[in-house]
Design an enzyme around this catalytic site. Structure first.
Site, PDB file in Angstrom:
ATOM      1  N   ALA A  62       0.828  -1.198   0.000  1.00  0.00           N
ATOM      2  CA  ALA A  62       0.000   0.000   0.000  1.00  0.00           C
ATOM      3  C   ALA A  62       0.869   1.256   0.000  1.00  0.00           C
ATOM      4  O   ALA A  62       2.055   1.222   0.358  1.00  0.00           O
ATOM      5  CB  ALA A  62      -0.928  -0.003   1.212  1.00  0.00           C
ATOM      6  N   GLY A 108      -0.943  -4.773   0.674  1.00  0.00           N
ATOM      7  CA  GLY A 108      -2.103  -4.566  -0.182  1.00  0.00           C
ATOM      8  C   GLY A 108      -1.954  -5.189  -1.546  1.00  0.00           C
ATOM      9  O   GLY A 108      -2.944  -5.594  -2.171  1.00  0.00           O
ATOM     10  N   GLU A 111      -3.012  -8.672  -1.083  1.00  0.00           N
ATOM     11  CA  GLU A 111      -4.457  -8.692  -0.863  1.00  0.00           C
ATOM     12  C   GLU A 111      -5.209  -8.532  -2.181  1.00  0.00           C
ATOM     13  O   GLU A 111      -6.248  -9.165  -2.398  1.00  0.00           O
ATOM     14  CB  GLU A 111      -4.840  -7.599   0.131  1.00  0.00           C
ATOM     15  N   GLU A 131       2.379  -6.051   7.343  1.00  0.00           N
ATOM     16  CA  GLU A 131       1.811  -4.867   7.999  1.00  0.00           C
ATOM     17  C   GLU A 131       2.192  -4.731   9.473  1.00  0.00           C
ATOM     18  O   GLU A 131       2.293  -3.620  10.001  1.00  0.00           O
ATOM     19  CB  GLU A 131       0.275  -4.879   7.862  1.00  0.00           C
TER      20      GLU A 131
END
Length: 257
Positions: A62, A108, A111, A131
Site C-alpha cells: 500500500a 495490499g 491482498e 503490515e
C-alpha cells in the site's frame, strides 16, 4: 486511466499496473481497478482479465504516504472498507481474473492478488503481509483470505513474523497455482487465459459462481445450488453448441448465450 494500462486481444483484457517505482496500491489505483471491472463486465469481447505489474514488481504494498493523510480511526476504517468492497467485487466477478506476480506482492499488493481467481508467480517472487512491521494489520481482507489459501497456522506465521514466502513456496502452500521463470510468466499466464477464453462464457460464469458459493455454503446446500445451475446452463445455446460440436468432432463456437 492513470495507473492501469489495458490492452484487449484474443478475448483477454491485459491490465498492467503502472505506478512506479513499486506499483504501490493507492486509493486512486484501487478506484481504477473498480473502473476496470466496470469496463469489462459487459464487454462481450472480454472473457478473461489478466492483471500484472509493469517494472520490477506486481505491487510492493500500500501507499504508506496516504496513511499520513488519514485523520483518525474512523478514517482508517473507511479506507479499509472501500478497499474491501472493490476486492470483494473482484473476488465475485463473473469473469475470471488472473494475477501474474513477479518481483513482489506484499501487503495490499498480495491482498489484491488474493482477491483474483488464480495466481501465477515467478519462482523467486516474494509474497507476504508485512503490515505488523508498521504496527498495523492487513486491512483489505488479508486476515480473512490468507487462511483460506494456506491454512490458519501458516497464515498466522506469515502475518505475525511479517516474513514473505517465495513463489515456489506459495505454490506448495496453495496460495499460487504455478511458478514460472521470469521471462515465461506473462506468456504462460496468457496461455492459460486463452484456454479459458475458448470456453463457454455461460459455463465459466456458472462455475465461478458455484466456486464462490461453496466457500460459504455447506456441502448439502452447495450440491443443490449446483444442480439448479446445471439445469440453467444445460438450457443455454452454448451448451447446445458444445454438445453438437463434440458429436460432430469440431471445435465449438461459443456466443455466451
Amino acid at each position: 486511466m492513470e495507473f492501469l494500462k489495458v490492452n484487449k486481444e484474443d478475448g483477454i483484457a491485459l491490465a498492467s499496473i503502472n505506478r512506479p517505482p513499486a506499483n504501490a496500491l493507492s486509493q486512486g489505483l484501487i478506484k481504477e481497478v473498480n473502473e476496470l471491472l466496470n469496463q469489462v463486465e459487459n464487454d462481450d469481447e472480454v472473457r478473461v482479465v489478466v492483471l500484472h505489474g509493469e517494472g520490477r514488481f506486481f505491487s510492493a504494498g500500500a501507499d504508506i504516504k496516504e496513511f499520513t493523510e488519514v485523520p483518525d480511526a474512523a478514517g482508517f476504517s473507511k479506507l479499509a472498507g472501500s478497499g474491501q468492497e472493490v476486492f470483494g467485487r473482484l473476488e465475485n466477478f463473473p469473469k475470471p481474473v488472473i494475477a501474474a506476480i513477479h518481483g513482489a506482492a506484499l501487503g495490499g499488493g498480495l491482498e489484491l492478488a488474493m482477491a483474483c481467481h488464480m495466481r501465477f508467480v515467478t519462482a523467486g517472487a516474494k509474497l507476504g503481509l508485512p503490515e505488523l512491521q508498521l504496527g498495523l494489520i492487513p486491512g483489505f481482507a488479508g486476515t480473512q483470505r490468507l487462511p483460506r489459501y494456506v491454512g490458519p497456522a501458516k497464515a498466522a506465521e506469515m502475518m505475525l513474523t511479517s516474513e514473505p514466502i517465495t513463489g515456489e513456496e506459495a505454490v506448495s502452500a496453495g496460495l499460487a497455482n504455478r511458478a514460472f521463470g521470469e521471462e515465461e510468466l506473462l506468456e504462460e499466464t496468457l496461455s492459460v487465459a486463452r484456454k479459458i477464453a475458448d470456453k463457454s462464457p455461460v459455463s465459466v460464469r456458472a462455475a465461478l459462481r458455484m466456486l464462490q458459493y461453496g466457500k460459504h455454503a455447506g456441502f448439502h446446500e452447495g450440491v443443490k445450488a449446483e444442480a439448479a445451475s446445471f439445469g440453467e446452463v444445460f438450457a443455454s445455446q452454448d451448451a447446445k453448441e458444445g454438445i453438437s460440436a463434440f458429436l460432430e468432432k469440431r471445435k465449438p463456437v461459443f456466443q455466451g448465450k
